[in-house]
Design a protein around this motif. Structure first.
Motif, PDB file in Angstrom:
ATOM      1  N   CYS A 102      18.013   2.228   2.082  1.00 45.46           N
ATOM      2  CA  CYS A 102      19.447   2.452   1.875  1.00 45.46           C
ATOM      3  C   CYS A 102      20.055   1.203   1.263  1.00 45.46           C
ATOM      4  N   TRP A 103      20.668   1.348   0.110  1.00 46.16           N
ATOM      5  CA  TRP A 103      21.313   0.229  -0.579  1.00 46.16           C
ATOM      6  C   TRP A 103      22.726   0.655  -0.985  1.00 46.16           C
ATOM      7  N   ARG A 104      23.670  -0.242  -0.741  1.00 48.63           N
ATOM      8  CA  ARG A 104      25.050   0.022  -1.135  1.00 48.63           C
ATOM      9  C   ARG A 104      25.575  -1.139  -1.984  1.00 48.63           C
ATOM     10  N   SER A 105      26.553  -0.835  -2.811  1.00 46.80           N
ATOM     11  CA  SER A 105      27.087  -1.833  -3.737  1.00 46.80           C
ATOM     12  C   SER A 105      28.264  -2.572  -3.121  1.00 46.80           C
ATOM     13  N   SER A 106      28.408  -3.812  -3.537  1.00 48.10           N
ATOM     14  CA  SER A 106      29.532  -4.637  -3.116  1.00 48.10           C
ATOM     15  C   SER A 106      29.838  -5.622  -4.248  1.00 48.10           C
ATOM     16  N   GLU A 107      30.653  -6.614  -3.983  1.00 49.22           N
ATOM     17  CA  GLU A 107      31.018  -7.587  -5.005  1.00 49.22           C
ATOM     18  C   GLU A 107      31.130  -8.972  -4.372  1.00 49.22           C
ATOM     19  N   PHE A 108      30.970  -9.979  -5.231  1.00 53.87           N
ATOM     20  CA  PHE A 108      31.253 -11.347  -4.818  1.00 53.87           C
ATOM     21  C   PHE A 108      31.934 -12.055  -5.990  1.00 53.87           C
ATOM     22  N   PRO A 109      32.844 -12.993  -5.713  1.00 56.44           N
ATOM     23  CA  PRO A 109      33.555 -13.686  -6.785  1.00 56.44           C
ATOM     24  C   PRO A 109      32.677 -14.733  -7.452  1.00 56.44           C
ATOM     25  N   CYS A 110      32.877 -14.914  -8.740  1.00 56.43           N
ATOM     26  CA  CYS A 110      32.137 -15.926  -9.496  1.00 56.43           C
ATOM     27  C   CYS A 110      32.976 -17.202  -9.560  1.00 56.43           C
ATOM     28  N   LEU A 111      32.450 -18.253  -8.982  1.00 58.17           N
ATOM     29  CA  LEU A 111      33.133 -19.547  -8.981  1.00 58.17           C
ATOM     30  C   LEU A 111      32.580 -20.403 -10.117  1.00 58.17           C
ATOM     31  N   GLN A 112      33.448 -20.788 -11.026  1.00 57.58           N
ATOM     32  CA  GLN A 112      33.053 -21.655 -12.143  1.00 57.58           C
ATOM     33  C   GLN A 112      33.648 -23.040 -11.927  1.00 57.58           C
ATOM     34  N   VAL A 113      32.773 -24.040 -12.005  1.00 59.24           N
ATOM     35  CA  VAL A 113      33.188 -25.423 -11.787  1.00 59.24           C
ATOM     36  C   VAL A 113      32.815 -26.238 -13.018  1.00 59.24           C
ATOM     37  N   TYR A 114      33.823 -26.802 -13.669  1.00 58.90           N
ATOM     38  CA  TYR A 114      33.597 -27.662 -14.829  1.00 58.90           C
ATOM     39  C   TYR A 114      33.747 -29.115 -14.402  1.00 58.90           C
ATOM     40  N   VAL A 115      32.769 -29.929 -14.809  1.00 54.67           N
ATOM     41  CA  VAL A 115      32.793 -31.350 -14.455  1.00 54.67           C
ATOM     42  C   VAL A 115      32.556 -32.185 -15.705  1.00 54.67           C
ATOM     43  N   SER A 116      32.904 -33.446 -15.597  1.00 54.59           N
ATOM     44  CA  SER A 116      32.696 -34.400 -16.675  1.00 54.59           C
ATOM     45  C   SER A 116      31.820 -35.534 -16.159  1.00 54.59           C
ATOM     46  N   LEU A 117      30.801 -35.878 -16.925  1.00 55.26           N
ATOM     47  CA  LEU A 117      29.885 -36.948 -16.523  1.00 55.26           C
ATOM     48  C   LEU A 117      30.530 -38.303 -16.779  1.00 55.26           C
ATOM     49  N   ASN A 118      30.529 -39.153 -15.773  1.00 54.98           N
ATOM     50  CA  ASN A 118      31.074 -40.501 -15.943  1.00 54.98           C
ATOM     51  C   ASN A 118      30.250 -41.326 -16.919  1.00 54.98           C
ATOM     52  N   ALA A 119      28.933 -41.078 -16.948  1.00 54.36           N
ATOM     53  CA  ALA A 119      28.045 -41.890 -17.786  1.00 54.36           C
ATOM     54  C   ALA A 119      28.263 -41.623 -19.277  1.00 54.36           C
ATOM     55  N   THR A 120      28.428 -40.353 -19.645  1.00 54.40           N
ATOM     56  CA  THR A 120      28.511 -39.994 -21.065  1.00 54.40           C
ATOM     57  C   THR A 120      29.816 -39.311 -21.433  1.00 54.40           C
ATOM     58  N   GLY A 121      30.559 -38.839 -20.461  1.00 55.45           N
ATOM     59  CA  GLY A 121      31.786 -38.100 -20.757  1.00 55.45           C
ATOM     60  C   GLY A 121      31.540 -36.665 -21.154  1.00 55.45           C
ATOM     61  N   ARG A 122      30.324 -36.191 -21.089  1.00 55.55           N
ATOM     62  CA  ARG A 122      30.001 -34.819 -21.458  1.00 55.55           C
ATOM     63  C   ARG A 122      30.525 -33.857 -20.410  1.00 55.55           C
ATOM     64  N   ILE A 123      31.042 -32.720 -20.841  1.00 52.76           N
ATOM     65  CA  ILE A 123      31.591 -31.704 -19.951  1.00 52.76           C
ATOM     66  C   ILE A 123      30.608 -30.542 -19.860  1.00 52.76           C
ATOM     67  N   GLY A 124      30.399 -30.043 -18.659  1.00 52.01           N
ATOM     68  CA  GLY A 124      29.466 -28.944 -18.464  1.00 52.01           C
ATOM     69  C   GLY A 124      29.734 -28.197 -17.175  1.00 52.01           C
ATOM     70  N   LEU A 125      29.035 -27.089 -17.002  1.00 52.41           N
ATOM     71  CA  LEU A 125      29.154 -26.278 -15.791  1.00 52.41           C
ATOM     72  C   LEU A 125      28.317 -26.884 -14.670  1.00 52.41           C
ATOM     73  N   LEU A 126      28.890 -26.888 -13.483  1.00 52.13           N
ATOM     74  CA  LEU A 126      28.199 -27.415 -12.311  1.00 52.13           C
ATOM     75  C   LEU A 126      27.591 -26.262 -11.518  1.00 52.13           C
ATOM     76  N   PHE A 127      26.307 -26.438 -11.116  1.00 49.83           N
ATOM     77  CA  PHE A 127      25.601 -25.443 -10.308  1.00 49.83           C
ATOM     78  C   PHE A 127      25.196 -26.081  -8.981  1.00 49.83           C
ATOM     79  N   HIS A 128      25.092 -25.232  -7.963  1.00 46.20           N
ATOM     80  CA  HIS A 128      24.786 -25.733  -6.634  1.00 46.20           C
ATOM     81  C   HIS A 128      23.408 -26.377  -6.576  1.00 46.20           C
ATOM     82  N   ASN A 129      22.399 -25.733  -7.116  1.00 42.19           N
ATOM     83  CA  ASN A 129      21.052 -26.293  -7.186  1.00 42.19           C
ATOM     84  C   ASN A 129      20.307 -25.654  -8.355  1.00 42.19           C
TER      85      ASN A 129
END
Length: 232
Positions: A102-129
Motif C-alpha cells: 500500500c502506497w499513498r502520495s504526499s508532498e514535502f516543500p523544497c528548500l533552496q539555500v543559496y550561499v556565497s563562498l568567502n574564498a572565491t565569492g562564487r555563488i551556488g546551491l547548498l546541499f545537506h550532504n
C-alpha cells in the motif's frame, strides 16, 4: 654384639655439602627466574604483534570505507560560506508506505539555500550532504515522506530560519570548479581522515616499540653473559 661406627664428617666435607646445596638452590632459582622472564618476554612480543596486526586491520577497513570515499569525492575543500537566501520554493510529490503493498502520495516543500563562498565569492546551491546530490539537483534536503504534509513544512521552515540566523556556515566545495554544488556536511573531511589514521598509527608504533625493546633487552642480556664467560 656389633657396634656400628658413625661416619665422621670433617668441616671440609660439611662445607662442600652446604656449597652444593646452596649452588643447587641457586641454579633452581636462576632457572625459575629465566623461565619467568622468558614467559614475560613472549607475552610482550605477542602483545606487540597483536597491536601491529590490529592496526593493519584498522588501516585496511579505514582505507576501504573512508579514505577511498574521500579520494573519490571532489567536494573536499573546506571554507566558510555566507547564507544569501533560504526559501521554500515549491512542493514536491512523494509516496509513503501505508501497509502491505500500500502506497499513498504526499508532498514535502523544497528548500533552496543559496550561499556565497568567502574564498572565491562564487555563488551556488547548498546541499545537506553528498547523498542529496544523487537524489535532487535543487533542494537542500529530501526527507522521508510522511502522511502529514504540515509537519514537514514546519520542519523546513525551522531549518530555513535557523540558516538565516547563522549567516555564516562551514561548507565544502570543489576548488577546481568542476562541481558547482556546495555541501554543508561532509562525512569524510580531511580532518576526519587524519584523526581516523592517527590512532591506528599510534597503535602500530607502540606495538613495534614493544617488540624492539624486548629484542634489545634479549640482545643486551646475551651480550652480558658472553662478557661474563670470557676469560680474564
Amino acid at each position: 654384639m656389633f657396634f656400628v661406627k658413625g661416619i665422621k664428617t670433617t668441616p671440609a666435607i660439611q662445607q662442600r655439602v652446604i656449597h652444593k646445596r646452596l649452588w643447587g638452590y641457586e641454579l633452581k632459582d636462576r632457572k625459575r627466574t629465566e623461565t619467568a622472564l622468558k614467559a614475560g618476554e613472549d607475552r610482550a612480543i605477542l602483545l606487540g604483534l597483536g597491536m601491529v596486526f590490529s592496526s593493519i586491520m584498522m588501516y585496511f577497513v579505514i582505507c576501504i570505507t573512508m579514505v577511498r570515499t574521500f579520494a573519490d569525492s571532489v567536494l573536499t575543500d573546506e571554507t566558510t560560506c555566507i547564507v544569501l537566501n533560504s526559501t521554500l520554493t515549491k512542493d514536491i510529490n512523494c509516496s509513503y508506505n501505508c501497509g502491505s503493498d500500500c502506497w499513498r502520495s504526499s508532498e514535502f516543500p523544497c528548500l533552496q539555500v543559496y550561499v556565497s563562498l568567502n574564498a572565491t565569492g562564487r555563488i551556488g546551491l547548498l546541499f545537506h550532504n553528498e547523498e542529496m546530490l544523487d537524489v535532487t539537483s535543487e533542494c537542500f534536503y529530501v526527507p522521508k515522506c510522511q502522511k502529514d504534509h504540515s509537519v514537514l513544512r514546519v520542519m523546513f521552515q525551522n531549518i530555513s530560519e535557523h540558516l538565516k540566523t547563522l549567516q555564516q556556515v562551514t561548507c565544502f566545495h570543489d576548488s577546481s570548479k568542476h562541481q558547482t554544488s556546495i555541501l554543508l556536511n561532509h562525512p569524510h573531511s580531511s580532518s576526519a581522515v587524519f584523526h581516523s589514521l592517527f590512532w591506528p598509527s599510534c597503535m602500530c608504533s607502540g606495538g613495534a616499540l614493544i617488540i624492539l625493546m624486548v629484542k634489545l633487552t634479549q640482545f643486551l642480556s646475551t651480550l652480558c653473559e658472553q662478557i661474563g664467560k670470557a676469560p680474564k
